[in-house]
Design a protein around this motif. Sequence first.
Motif, short mmCIF file in Angstrom:
data_model
loop_
_atom_site.label_atom_id
_atom_site.label_comp_id
_atom_site.label_asym_id
_atom_site.label_seq_id
_atom_site.Cartn_x
_atom_site.Cartn_y
_atom_site.Cartn_z
N ILE A 183 0.83 -1.20 0.00
CA ILE A 183 0.00 0.00 0.00
C ILE A 183 0.87 1.25 0.00
CG2 ILE A 183 -1.64 1.33 1.37
CD1 ILE A 183 -2.84 -1.33 2.31
N VAL A 184 1.93 1.25 0.85
CA VAL A 184 2.78 2.44 0.96
C VAL A 184 3.58 2.68 -0.31
CG1 VAL A 184 4.74 3.44 2.18
CG2 VAL A 184 2.93 2.32 3.47
N THR A 185 4.26 1.62 -0.79
CA THR A 185 5.16 1.80 -1.93
C THR A 185 4.45 1.69 -3.27
OG1 THR A 185 5.74 -0.56 -1.97
CG2 THR A 185 7.09 0.90 -0.61
N GLY A 186 3.32 1.00 -3.31
CA GLY A 186 2.61 0.83 -4.58
C GLY A 186 1.50 1.82 -4.82
N LEU A 187 0.97 2.44 -3.75
CA LEU A 187 -0.16 3.36 -3.90
C LEU A 187 0.15 4.75 -3.33
CD1 LEU A 187 -3.12 0.97 -2.99
CD2 LEU A 187 -2.43 1.72 -5.27
N LEU A 188 0.48 4.79 -2.03
CA LEU A 188 0.63 6.09 -1.38
C LEU A 188 1.82 6.88 -1.94
CD1 LEU A 188 -0.15 5.18 2.35
CD2 LEU A 188 -1.67 6.17 0.61
N TYR A 189 3.01 6.26 -1.95
CA TYR A 189 4.20 6.98 -2.41
C TYR A 189 4.08 7.43 -3.87
CZ TYR A 189 9.02 8.00 -3.68
OH TYR A 189 10.16 8.59 -4.16
N PRO A 190 3.73 6.54 -4.82
CA PRO A 190 3.56 7.01 -6.20
C PRO A 190 2.50 8.09 -6.34
CG PRO A 190 3.67 4.62 -6.14
CD PRO A 190 3.54 5.08 -4.73
N GLY A 191 1.42 7.96 -5.57
CA GLY A 191 0.36 8.96 -5.64
C GLY A 191 0.82 10.33 -5.16
N VAL A 192 1.56 10.35 -4.05
CA VAL A 192 2.06 11.62 -3.51
C VAL A 192 3.06 12.26 -4.47
CG1 VAL A 192 3.43 12.66 -1.67
CG2 VAL A 192 1.63 11.02 -1.10
N VAL A 193 4.02 11.45 -4.96
CA VAL A 193 5.04 11.98 -5.88
C VAL A 193 4.41 12.49 -7.17
CG1 VAL A 193 7.04 11.36 -7.29
CG2 VAL A 193 6.88 10.56 -4.93
N THR A 194 3.45 11.74 -7.71
CA THR A 194 2.77 12.17 -8.93
C THR A 194 2.00 13.46 -8.70
OG1 THR A 194 2.58 9.88 -9.70
CG2 THR A 194 1.12 11.50 -10.71
N GLY A 195 1.33 13.55 -7.55
CA GLY A 195 0.58 14.76 -7.25
C GLY A 195 1.48 15.98 -7.12
N ILE A 196 2.62 15.81 -6.43
CA ILE A 196 3.56 16.92 -6.29
C ILE A 196 4.12 17.33 -7.65
CG2 ILE A 196 5.82 17.57 -5.36
CD1 ILE A 196 5.20 15.81 -2.94
N ALA A 197 4.48 16.33 -8.47
CA ALA A 197 5.03 16.63 -9.79
C ALA A 197 4.03 17.38 -10.66
CB ALA A 197 5.48 15.34 -10.48
N ARG A 198 2.80 16.93 -10.65
CA ARG A 198 1.79 17.58 -11.49
C ARG A 198 1.44 18.98 -10.99
NH1 ARG A 198 -2.50 12.69 -13.01
NH2 ARG A 198 -1.08 11.61 -14.45
N THR A 199 1.64 19.22 -9.71
CA THR A 199 1.36 20.54 -9.15
C THR A 199 2.51 21.51 -9.40
OG1 THR A 199 -0.02 19.57 -7.41
CG2 THR A 199 0.79 21.80 -7.05
N LEU A 200 3.74 21.06 -9.14
CA LEU A 200 4.89 21.95 -9.26
C LEU A 200 5.49 21.98 -10.66
CD1 LEU A 200 6.73 21.10 -5.91
CD2 LEU A 200 5.11 22.95 -6.37
N PHE A 201 5.41 20.85 -11.37
CA PHE A 201 6.01 20.76 -12.71
C PHE A 201 5.00 20.14 -13.69
CE2 PHE A 201 9.25 19.99 -9.43
CZ PHE A 201 10.06 21.11 -9.61
N PRO A 202 3.90 20.79 -13.96
CA PRO A 202 2.85 20.18 -14.79
C PRO A 202 3.32 19.86 -16.21
CG PRO A 202 2.40 22.52 -14.44
CD PRO A 202 3.53 22.15 -13.52
N HIS A 203 4.14 20.72 -16.80
CA HIS A 203 4.60 20.49 -18.16
C HIS A 203 5.50 19.25 -18.24
CE1 HIS A 203 5.90 21.28 -22.24
NE2 HIS A 203 7.17 21.36 -21.86
N GLN A 204 6.47 19.17 -17.33
CA GLN A 204 7.39 18.04 -17.33
C GLN A 204 6.68 16.74 -16.96
OE1 GLN A 204 7.83 20.96 -16.02
NE2 GLN A 204 9.93 21.73 -16.26
N ALA A 205 5.75 16.81 -16.00
CA ALA A 205 5.04 15.61 -15.57
C ALA A 205 4.16 15.03 -16.67
CB ALA A 205 4.19 15.91 -14.34
N ALA A 206 3.75 15.87 -17.60
CA ALA A 206 2.91 15.41 -18.71
C ALA A 206 3.73 14.94 -19.89
CB ALA A 206 1.96 16.53 -19.13
N GLY A 207 5.06 14.91 -19.76
CA GLY A 207 5.90 14.41 -20.84
C GLY A 207 6.60 15.49 -21.63
#
Length: 205
Positions: A32-56
């Motif tokens: 749950i931590v490494t497969g759901l929570l951690y990827p979800g948090v990192v993805t959320g931070i990336a999309r918030t702070l670096f939306p262009h890079q996170a989208a490819g």
Amino acid sequence: MPTQAHINMPAEPVRQTGMLRPALTVFVGLSIVTGLLYPGVVTGIARTLFPHQAAGSLIVQNGRTIGSELIGQPFSDPKYFWGRLSATAPMPYYGAASVGSNLGPANPALTDAAKARIDALRAADPDNQAPVPVDLVTASGSGLDPQISPAAARYQAARVARVRGLPVERVESLIAANTEAPALGVLGEPGVNVLKLNLALDAAK
């Protein structure tokens, strides 16, 4: 008559059950931590702070995606700057098959590929007798490199300017405008994004 001795049954099944429960608990918890929570948090931070890079790092024009800043594209028309060779299969710059050629310097295939690119560059610009920069005749380790060196871009400037009917100074200014500094100012070398430079050329007056 001898007294029958009591037989003690082994407690191994009980021990195994007792060990299995915490192991499963740890497995589920870590999943749950490494497969759901951690990827979800990192993805959320990336999309918030670096939306262009996170989208490819996609390049969009007129509502249409035409490429990514991170993946090169094959150009062979003389009016465009050409990028590095790509060793990916079944087509150049195929993102799902990122790979280098793994050809050693003594391999005839590497020499043949370099010679073919040199011949193509000479044919497109017969008056240019300057040495061909090495990154124009070799593939990168990923096969997807979107950049060439400033020297490789300047080598092609006269050809592109002539074909497009633009002053060489105008083309060189576009090269300078699309030259990217090393990461953090110290990691790597300056590079010119070929796709972005060619798009700037198409928009030039």
